[in-house]
Motif scaffolding. Structure first.
Motif, mmCIF file in Angstrom:
data_model
loop_
_atom_site.group_PDB
_atom_site.id
_atom_site.type_symbol
_atom_site.label_atom_id
_atom_site.label_comp_id
_atom_site.label_asym_id
_atom_site.label_seq_id
_atom_site.Cartn_x
_atom_site.Cartn_y
_atom_site.Cartn_z
ATOM 1 N N TYR A 41 0.865 -1.183 0.000
ATOM 2 C CA TYR A 41 0.000 0.000 0.000
ATOM 3 C C TYR A 41 0.898 1.228 0.000
ATOM 4 O O TYR A 41 1.874 1.295 0.743
ATOM 5 C CB TYR A 41 -0.890 0.006 1.246
ATOM 6 C CG TYR A 41 -1.819 -1.175 1.299
ATOM 7 C CD1 TYR A 41 -3.061 -1.125 0.679
ATOM 8 C CD2 TYR A 41 -1.454 -2.348 1.941
ATOM 9 C CE1 TYR A 41 -3.917 -2.213 0.712
ATOM 10 C CE2 TYR A 41 -2.298 -3.443 1.980
ATOM 11 C CZ TYR A 41 -3.530 -3.368 1.361
ATOM 12 O OH TYR A 41 -4.372 -4.446 1.393
ATOM 13 N N GLU A 47 -4.263 7.689 3.807
ATOM 14 C CA GLU A 47 -4.707 6.995 2.593
ATOM 15 C C GLU A 47 -4.398 5.502 2.679
ATOM 16 O O GLU A 47 -5.219 4.667 2.284
ATOM 17 C CB GLU A 47 -4.014 7.581 1.363
ATOM 18 C CG GLU A 47 -4.372 9.025 1.096
ATOM 19 C CD GLU A 47 -3.481 9.672 0.054
ATOM 20 O OE1 GLU A 47 -3.927 10.692 -0.506
ATOM 21 O OE2 GLU A 47 -2.360 9.202 -0.199
ATOM 22 N N GLN A 51 -7.003 2.372 2.460
ATOM 23 C CA GLN A 51 -6.823 1.264 1.512
ATOM 24 C C GLN A 51 -6.834 -0.071 2.253
ATOM 25 O O GLN A 51 -7.479 -1.029 1.817
ATOM 26 C CB GLN A 51 -5.492 1.414 0.758
ATOM 27 C CG GLN A 51 -5.424 2.593 -0.184
ATOM 28 C CD GLN A 51 -3.994 2.842 -0.661
ATOM 29 O OE1 GLN A 51 -3.153 1.954 -0.673
ATOM 30 N NE2 GLN A 51 -3.713 4.076 -1.047
ATOM 31 N N GLN A 54 -10.339 -0.990 3.550
ATOM 32 C CA GLN A 54 -11.211 -1.499 2.499
ATOM 33 C C GLN A 54 -10.815 -2.902 2.039
ATOM 34 O O GLN A 54 -11.671 -3.713 1.690
ATOM 35 C CB GLN A 54 -11.227 -0.527 1.316
ATOM 36 C CG GLN A 54 -11.891 0.792 1.665
ATOM 37 C CD GLN A 54 -11.688 1.881 0.623
ATOM 38 O OE1 GLN A 54 -10.802 1.815 -0.219
ATOM 39 N NE2 GLN A 54 -12.529 2.914 0.693
ATOM 40 N N ALA A 55 -9.503 -3.213 2.068
ATOM 41 C CA ALA A 55 -9.024 -4.496 1.548
ATOM 42 C C ALA A 55 -8.969 -5.596 2.607
ATOM 43 O O ALA A 55 -9.328 -6.740 2.333
ATOM 44 C CB ALA A 55 -7.649 -4.325 0.913
#
Length: 190
Positions: A41, A47, A51, A54-55
């Motif tokens: 990432y 940010e 990420q 969400q993953a």
């Protein structure tokens, strides 16, 4: 005697690095790279946290329970998700609710003063730039005569010119530089 052009350019670049640092929003100077579960990432820490949220929300929660860096990324991602009305996985909601009710579950940071990573990275880049032009980073370097300004002398002048001299002094900058170089070299030698 006129100063060589490469030294003038190195000083100008060092000045610009610090000018950019102080003009930027905190935490928005350098991007970071983290891995989680084999996936890379990249971005600013808030940010990256989003990420990861969400993953891999459950894995991020597990990491956040034991590592303050992941905890901070999760917290920022959670806040961003709340303010932007994004879906938040149940495991994240439960963990953050537990934290609100019991802040002691947050993992502990290492002892000592919190570092300013953006400042330290800027210092490393500026002193490396000056070193490449033949200006030694500090008086501790064997090839630095006392009478010639070294890199940390120049950085002190830059900080004063930009109105950010504050808590910084010669030995503080030297210590930060060598600590940052050690950290940087350990990351690049992996």
């Amino acid at each position: 005697m006129d100063e060589p052009q490469d030294k003038k350019q190195a000083k100008a670049r060092a000045y610009q690095l610090f000018k950019t640092l102080f003009a930027a929003e905190p935490g928005r100077v350098f991007t970071e790279t983290h891995t989680l579960n084999g996936k890379v990432y990249h971005g600013f820490d808030d940010e990256i946290g989003l990420q990861m949220l969400q993953a891999e929300p459950d894995l991020l929660v597990e990491k956040a329970k034991i590592n303050v860096t992941y905890f901070d990324m999760l917290s920022k991602a959670f806040a961003h998700s709340l303010t932007n009305d994004l879906d938040i996985p149940q495991s994240v909601k439960i963990f953050m609710a537990d934290y609100i009710l019991n802040p002691k579950i947050k993992p502990h940071k290492k002892s000592g003063r919190p570092g300013n990573n953006d400042f330290n990275k800027t210092l490393r880049l500026a002193l490396t730039e000056l070193k490449s032009a033949g200006i030694p980073p500090s008086r501790n370097d064997e090839f630095s005569p006392q009478a010639i300004p070294n890199g940390t002398d120049i950085i002190m002048t830059i900080l004063k010119d930009l109105g950010h001299e504050g808590e910084h002094h010669q030995t503080n900058l030297q210590r930060r530089y060598y600590r940052e170089m050690k950290k940087f070299n350990s990351k690049t030698n992996r």
